[in-house]
Design a protein around this motif. Structure first.
Motif, PDB file in Angstrom:
ATOM      1  N   SER A 165       0.803  -1.217   0.000  1.00 36.74           N
ATOM      2  CA  SER A 165       0.000   0.000   0.000  1.00 36.74           C
ATOM      3  C   SER A 165       0.839   1.272   0.000  1.00 36.74           C
ATOM      4  N   VAL A 166       2.148   1.143  -0.182  1.00 41.05           N
ATOM      5  CA  VAL A 166       3.040   2.299  -0.218  1.00 41.05           C
ATOM      6  C   VAL A 166       3.546   2.470  -1.642  1.00 41.05           C
ATOM      7  N   ALA A 167       3.268   3.624  -2.231  1.00 37.90           N
ATOM      8  CA  ALA A 167       3.787   3.912  -3.569  1.00 37.90           C
ATOM      9  C   ALA A 167       5.283   4.153  -3.462  1.00 37.90           C
ATOM     10  N   VAL A 168       6.034   3.563  -4.362  1.00 38.46           N
ATOM     11  CA  VAL A 168       7.489   3.683  -4.318  1.00 38.46           C
ATOM     12  C   VAL A 168       7.931   5.143  -4.374  1.00 38.46           C
ATOM     13  N   GLY A 169       7.162   5.977  -5.041  1.00 33.08           N
ATOM     14  CA  GLY A 169       7.489   7.390  -5.125  1.00 33.08           C
ATOM     15  C   GLY A 169       7.319   8.129  -3.809  1.00 33.08           C
ATOM     16  N   ASP A 170       6.611   7.531  -2.851  1.00 29.74           N
ATOM     17  CA  ASP A 170       6.391   8.148  -1.545  1.00 29.74           C
ATOM     18  C   ASP A 170       7.414   7.716  -0.496  1.00 29.74           C
ATOM     19  N   VAL A 171       8.299   6.799  -0.838  1.00 35.21           N
ATOM     20  CA  VAL A 171       9.266   6.271   0.132  1.00 35.21           C
ATOM     21  C   VAL A 171      10.315   7.309   0.498  1.00 35.21           C
ATOM     22  N   GLY A 172      10.717   8.109  -0.458  1.00 33.47           N
ATOM     23  CA  GLY A 172      11.716   9.140  -0.203  1.00 33.47           C
ATOM     24  C   GLY A 172      13.039   8.549   0.234  1.00 33.47           C
ATOM     25  N   ASN A 173      13.635   9.134   1.272  1.00 28.67           N
ATOM     26  CA  ASN A 173      14.938   8.695   1.779  1.00 28.67           C
ATOM     27  C   ASN A 173      14.837   7.643   2.877  1.00 28.67           C
ATOM     28  N   SER A 174      13.660   7.117   3.112  1.00 27.65           N
ATOM     29  CA  SER A 174      13.482   6.127   4.175  1.00 27.65           C
ATOM     30  C   SER A 174      14.340   4.893   3.927  1.00 27.65           C
ATOM     31  N   ALA A 175      14.877   4.345   4.994  1.00 28.42           N
ATOM     32  CA  ALA A 175      15.620   3.092   4.916  1.00 28.42           C
ATOM     33  C   ALA A 175      14.625   1.949   4.922  1.00 28.42           C
ATOM     34  N   ILE A 176      14.704   1.108   3.899  1.00 24.76           N
ATOM     35  CA  ILE A 176      13.814  -0.043   3.762  1.00 24.76           C
ATOM     36  C   ILE A 176      14.585  -1.281   4.194  1.00 24.76           C
ATOM     37  N   THR A 177      13.990  -2.070   5.072  1.00 20.47           N
ATOM     38  CA  THR A 177      14.590  -3.342   5.479  1.00 20.47           C
ATOM     39  C   THR A 177      13.590  -4.445   5.171  1.00 20.47           C
ATOM     40  N   THR A 178      14.073  -5.481   4.494  1.00 21.57           N
ATOM     41  CA  THR A 178      13.233  -6.629   4.173  1.00 21.57           C
ATOM     42  C   THR A 178      13.673  -7.822   5.016  1.00 21.57           C
ATOM     43  N   ILE A 179      12.928  -8.893   4.932  1.00 22.34           N
ATOM     44  CA  ILE A 179      13.236 -10.105   5.691  1.00 22.34           C
ATOM     45  C   ILE A 179      14.634 -10.623   5.373  1.00 22.34           C
ATOM     46  N   GLU A 180      15.117 -10.366   4.173  1.00 21.20           N
ATOM     47  CA  GLU A 180      16.442 -10.860   3.785  1.00 21.20           C
ATOM     48  C   GLU A 180      17.562 -10.242   4.618  1.00 21.20           C
ATOM     49  N   ALA A 181      17.317  -9.071   5.210  1.00 17.30           N
ATOM     50  CA  ALA A 181      18.398  -8.376   5.921  1.00 17.30           C
ATOM     51  C   ALA A 181      18.048  -7.998   7.350  1.00 17.30           C
ATOM     52  N   ILE A 182      16.948  -8.502   7.857  1.00 14.65           N
ATOM     53  CA  ILE A 182      16.572  -8.160   9.230  1.00 14.65           C
ATOM     54  C   ILE A 182      17.644  -8.666  10.184  1.00 14.65           C
ATOM     55  N   GLN A 183      18.061  -7.790  11.097  1.00 21.56           N
ATOM     56  CA  GLN A 183      19.105  -8.171  12.046  1.00 21.56           C
ATOM     57  C   GLN A 183      18.944  -7.389  13.332  1.00 21.56           C
ATOM     58  N   GLY A 184      19.778  -7.696  14.287  1.00 22.66           N
ATOM     59  CA  GLY A 184      19.713  -7.046  15.582  1.00 22.66           C
ATOM     60  C   GLY A 184      19.212  -8.015  16.635  1.00 22.66           C
ATOM     61  N   LYS A 185      19.253  -7.558  17.866  1.00 26.37           N
ATOM     62  CA  LYS A 185      18.895  -8.417  19.000  1.00 26.37           C
ATOM     63  C   LYS A 185      17.448  -8.918  18.913  1.00 26.37           C
ATOM     64  N   ALA A 186      16.519  -8.022  18.612  1.00 28.34           N
ATOM     65  CA  ALA A 186      15.112  -8.428  18.527  1.00 28.34           C
ATOM     66  C   ALA A 186      14.902  -9.415  17.382  1.00 28.34           C
ATOM     67  N   ALA A 187      15.498  -9.141  16.236  1.00 25.03           N
ATOM     68  CA  ALA A 187      15.341 -10.030  15.079  1.00 25.03           C
ATOM     69  C   ALA A 187      15.907 -11.411  15.362  1.00 25.03           C
ATOM     70  N   GLN A 188      17.067 -11.460  15.979  1.00 27.96           N
ATOM     71  CA  GLN A 188      17.672 -12.760  16.306  1.00 27.96           C
ATOM     72  C   GLN A 188      16.810 -13.520  17.298  1.00 27.96           C
TER      73      GLN A 188
END
Length: 151
Positions: free
Chosen positions: A59-82
């Motif tokens: 539901s998010v148009a790619v043109g509205d993402v701007g400079n936001s950092a996008i994280t997908t399941i392929e790169a999820i990391q950190g203490k909570a993710a682990q």
């Protein structure tokens, strides 16, 4: 051209700005871990993080993402993710697995913001649909992940 920051890498994509982010991630960039479920932001299979916030990418148009950092399941990391990924495996949460990338992304965002969620907190945050109805295992896994994060 639209420039996106996905999983720490910059991607320039030549797509219509109204294209849903989901399709750019899957079809243009080739990250297929994010799933299509409903196309109306109801099911959560397409959940990614935009600047750390769980977001339904259909539901998010790619043109509205701007400079936001996008994280997908392929790169999820950190203490909570682990902790979430380990709890998912330890408690055998997955049945068919189709919705699980979105579930993991939503659970990780929840635990990043609230390290000790109650059942009510989990129910409010975990609005993703699981056709196999593994909701009790998902809730148990989130509680387990929260306990593991305290260690």
């Amino acid at each position: 051209m639209i420039t996106l920051k996905v999983n720490g890498e910059t991607h320039s994509v030549d797509v219509d700005p109204q294209t849903p982010l989901l399709w750019v991630l899957r079809d243009t960039i080739g990250l297929t871990g994010t799933k299509y479920g409903c196309g109306i932001a109801a099911c959560g299979a397409c959940t990614v993080h935009l600047d750390g916030q769980a977001t339904r990418s259909c539901s998010v148009a790619v043109g509205d993402v701007g400079n936001s950092a996008i994280t997908t399941i392929e790169a999820i990391q950190g203490k909570a993710a682990q902790a979430v990924q380990a709890a998912w495996q330890n408690l055998d949460v997955v049945q068919c697995g189709y919705c699980q990338s979105g579930q993991v992304m939503a659970a990780t965002a929840l635990l990043t913001e609230n390290a000790r969620p109650t059942d009510a907190d989990i129910d409010a945050a975990m609005t993703n649909i699981c056709r196999c109805a593994t909701y009790q295992r998902i809730r148990s896994a989130i509680h387990e992940a929260a306990r593991q994060m305290e260690i």
